[in-house]
Design an enzyme around this catalytic site. Sequence first.
Site, short mmCIF file in Angstrom:
data_model
loop_
_atom_site.label_atom_id
_atom_site.label_comp_id
_atom_site.label_asym_id
_atom_site.label_seq_id
_atom_site.Cartn_x
_atom_site.Cartn_y
_atom_site.Cartn_z
N SER A 264 0.84 -1.20 0.00
CA SER A 264 0.00 0.00 0.00
C SER A 264 0.87 1.24 0.00
CB SER A 264 -0.88 0.01 1.25
OG SER A 264 -0.09 0.33 2.38
N LYS A 265 0.23 2.39 -0.22
CA LYS A 265 1.01 3.62 -0.23
C LYS A 265 1.57 3.93 1.16
CE LYS A 265 -2.64 7.06 0.26
NZ LYS A 265 -3.42 8.10 -0.35
N ARG A 266 0.88 3.43 2.17
CA ARG A 266 1.38 3.62 3.55
C ARG A 266 2.75 2.93 3.74
NH1 ARG A 266 -0.21 7.53 4.82
NH2 ARG A 266 -2.34 8.00 4.34
#
Length: 510
Positions: A264-266
Amino acid sequence: MTEIRVRFAPSPTGPLHIGGVRTALYNYLFAKKHQGTFILRIEDTDQTRYVPGAEEYIQQSLKWLGLNPDEGFGVGGPFGPYKQSERRDIYLEYAEKLVAGGHAYYAFDTPDELESWRKDMEAQGVHSPKYDQSTRRNLKNSLTLPEAEVRQMVADGKPYVVRLKVPEGETVVFEDIIRGNVQFETAELDDKVMLKADGLPTYHLANIIDDHLMKITHVIRGEEWLSSTAHHVLLYRAFDWEDEIPQFAHLPLILKPSGKGKLSKRDGAQFGFPVFPLEWYAEEENESYLGFREFGFLPDAALNFLALLGWSPGDDQEIMPLDELAKLFSLEKIVKSGARFDIEKAKWFNQQYILSKKSEKLLPYFLEVIPEKEISETRALEIIELLKPRITLLPDFLKESRFIFERPEVYEQKMLEKKWNAVNREAMIKVNGQIRNAATFGDDVFESEIKGFIDENKFGLGNILPLLRVCMSGSSQGPDVFRMMAILGKEELIQRLDAAFKAFDDIIKA
Ligand code: GLU
């Protein structure tokens, strides 16, 4: 043989995630391998999730990567428009056909009604109730209401959606190139909305109609769409397009570096690596995410890395530029299991690509990162040539070239404590003299003269060379000492030696 036609069909709901880039890449490679057509289609039917700037971002990303569409949005072609919001009327017409053929129906249940229906069902012990073959008979739709009433409601402009009437008691079977035989029982499938109350189609309807009208032969997309494919097959059947159903290939997930769960972008933010191709400013979070480009990856290195996330040519070959990848690519060699994202591997690819690139090709990147703007091309190329083996990411050029543009202000203390003793000090003074008086400078003759001098006098190369490097850059780490000298030039070198000797004395005395 039919011409291969594939499409990359992103929704402009945000920046293109690296998984999306890989989908685009595999479509591109497959098209090139078979001299087919790579099409870009924008799937923007969900107006609530539309993010301004996302379309441009998608185009710019593909451009930076060199994955240029042969046909489609921004390019044109015989089956346009290639943006779904501009094809509204087409979908409307086909939705009507579905209803007329008995494959779909109007549903008038308002969102509030559906919500309270769901609550009631749950109270009766039904877990996540669905609008499907088991429940449609109890809801407000053209299957349950008298025909005259339905006509009246439509005439009165009552909002309605069109739902697919999933047939009862069947097994939907299709072949996936990567996953083999896939089956779904229709009893598991809900009556998905095809046309929304705003008159726009859902993804499912628009996607099938467009794939058909655009003569798509292969649907290559992320695995999250696998379960929708059963509905899609039913749609092809309902439209009587079964003979022209495209072949499917559902790609494996890209996993977090830990291998646990989807990337994920996290993860990118947390571990400091890019998950987008280009920088993206997320307005809702007031946060910028740097992309592969800003981190200093070369587009071809990023592509090579991505290509191998889930695919391999079947041997150990790793370095494959785009045209090579296109030659070797095949959908059959894509794996089913998720592919772990490994940023160190991405960096390794980048390093290899930088190393093998002609310095001329690296010149624009180099000029972008260095502070010195007044530099001749010849000089810049010399520096690139020297530093190339030490660069992993393009901004490393800044760090690695600093010693050329700036004199050292600090010197590596530990090294001096170890090496700046009376014996070495004397030796360095003599070496300095030899450098000044050498017959040539900066070439092989010079190098062997200086090395010879150090040897003859038994000063020890292991003592003198690191000290010379510290004189030039302040650090004992760096490129080859003689090439560093050459790049600095004799005059600059001598000044640095003199300044360094004074500074060393002060440091050691202190
Ligand atoms: N619009 C879908 C997406 O954004 C495309 C899925 C497909 O390729 O069918 O992922």
